[in-house]
Motif scaffolding. Structure first.
Motif, mmCIF file in Angstrom:
data_model
loop_
_atom_site.group_PDB
_atom_site.id
_atom_site.type_symbol
_atom_site.label_atom_id
_atom_site.label_comp_id
_atom_site.label_asym_id
_atom_site.label_seq_id
_atom_site.Cartn_x
_atom_site.Cartn_y
_atom_site.Cartn_z
ATOM 1 N N ILE A 146 0.859 -1.184 0.000
ATOM 2 C CA ILE A 146 0.000 0.000 0.000
ATOM 3 C C ILE A 146 0.896 1.235 0.000
ATOM 4 C CG2 ILE A 146 -1.786 1.262 1.254
ATOM 5 C CD1 ILE A 146 -2.532 -1.428 2.596
ATOM 6 N N THR A 147 0.790 2.053 -1.027
ATOM 7 C CA THR A 147 1.567 3.289 -1.106
ATOM 8 C C THR A 147 0.632 4.453 -1.422
ATOM 9 O OG1 THR A 147 2.010 3.141 -3.496
ATOM 10 C CG2 THR A 147 3.540 1.997 -2.025
ATOM 11 N N ASP A 148 1.087 5.662 -1.098
ATOM 12 C CA ASP A 148 0.274 6.846 -1.386
ATOM 13 C C ASP A 148 0.060 6.993 -2.890
ATOM 14 O OD1 ASP A 148 0.038 7.477 1.291
ATOM 15 O OD2 ASP A 148 1.760 8.838 1.302
ATOM 16 N N GLU A 149 1.075 6.662 -3.670
ATOM 17 C CA GLU A 149 0.956 6.772 -5.121
ATOM 18 C C GLU A 149 -0.113 5.822 -5.654
ATOM 19 O OE1 GLU A 149 3.691 6.399 -9.190
ATOM 20 O OE2 GLU A 149 4.591 6.051 -7.222
ATOM 21 N N ARG A 150 -0.111 4.588 -5.177
ATOM 22 C CA ARG A 150 -1.107 3.620 -5.635
ATOM 23 C C ARG A 150 -2.511 3.976 -5.168
ATOM 24 N NH1 ARG A 150 2.716 -1.690 -4.508
ATOM 25 N NH2 ARG A 150 3.815 -1.617 -6.521
ATOM 26 N N LYS A 151 -2.612 4.600 -4.007
ATOM 27 C CA LYS A 151 -3.933 4.992 -3.500
ATOM 28 C C LYS A 151 -4.635 6.003 -4.404
ATOM 29 C CE LYS A 151 -3.325 4.310 1.498
ATOM 30 N NZ LYS A 151 -3.216 5.018 2.800
ATOM 31 N N GLN A 152 -3.879 6.678 -5.239
ATOM 32 C CA GLN A 152 -4.477 7.654 -6.137
ATOM 33 C C GLN A 152 -5.283 6.987 -7.251
ATOM 34 O OE1 GLN A 152 -1.458 10.378 -7.583
ATOM 35 N NE2 GLN A 152 -0.618 10.713 -5.530
#
Length: 270
Positions: A114-120
């Protein structure tokens, strides 16, 4: 017969005929309808799950093309608790997230950090595994920390967090970053001498080194590598599926099922 009597009988016959013709036929009683079943169970939804089955022990493929592994067992158990079923489909890592947008897959279960980039661009269940990056090198290597990789050729799986970590060490455009379709291919290149090290998730590196003693590899840890958390990915906005998966994960953590699955693949928690 006199004419008067004949007229009376004729009138009586006409009257009876009119009564008979004017009588309405009664409609037949409607057939009894079966009563609806009380509390009929709702149909169980089956979700299609994409997994890159080249990442043991999280997901791998058997000889008969069945996807197995830690991620499979956890999501299957979560489904049993939350009321859904899963169908795992071996899906190449490169492009695996696109299958959520097209609707070809409902869930991606492939040791996804889980990464902030993927959460987008996608949503996640709650975390189900804590991970970190490790360095695999030959037993004779003098590499002892991440900074020692700066002048080395390093193998990674394309698009993984291992790839991102190495970019920070060597630079995004470094020609010394060697990218592969899977971590096993990167490790194979390490064994062949094509790269000096491989950076990948702890579960995969530990599993490979432990099960391949003839490869003569060792593991190097670096305190600077941050903790990561895996989650099951779903299409952005698909909160229904994400919530169901999270519900199931919480349930198997609460009743001890998760710990049993964890111990099967990684040994009892310390």
């Amino acid at each position: 017969m006199n004419s008067t009597r004949r007229l009376v009988l004729s009138a009586l016959a006409t009257s009876m005929l009119l009564v008979a013709c004017g009588k309405k036929e009664e409609a037949p009683a409607p057939a009894a309808q079966p009563a609806p079943a009380a509390n009929a169970p709702a149909a169980v939804k089956t979700y299609k799950v994409g997994s890159d089955a080249s990442y043991a022990p999280f997901e791998s493929e058997t000889a008969d093309k069945k996807v197995v592994g830690f991620d499979v067992d956890v999501l299957t158990a979560a489904g049993e608790k939350a009321g859904f079923k899963v169908e795992f489909i071996n899906t190449p890592w490169e492009g695996i997230f696109n299958t959520l947008g097209t609707g070809d897959r409902d869930i991606v279960a492939s040791a996804v950090t889980i990464t902030d980039e993927r959460k987008q661009t996608m949503d996640f269940s709650e975390p189900y595994f804590e991970a970190k990056q490790l360095i695999a090198v030959p037993e004779a290597s003098k590499v002892s920390k991440a900074d020692d990789l700066k002048d080395k050729k390093v193998g990674v799986q394309t698009g993984t967090t291992g790839d991102e970590v190495v970019q920070k060490i060597l630079g995004k455009t470094s020609p010394n970053i060697k990218r592969f379709e899977s971590t096993p291919l990167a490790i194979k290149e390490l064994q062949n001498g094509g790269v000096d090290a491989v950076v990948a998730d702890n579960g995969v590196v530990i599993n490979f080194v432990a099960n391949n003693p003839d490869a003569k590899l060792k593991i190097v840890e670096d305190a600077g590598f941050a903790k990561e958390y895996y989650g099951y990915a779903v299409k952005k906005g698909n909160t229904e599926v994400a919530n169901k998966v999270s519900e199931g994960i919480k349930a198997i953590k609460a009743d001890g099922t998760y710990d049993k699955i964890f111990a099967k693949y990684f040994g009892a928690k310390k």
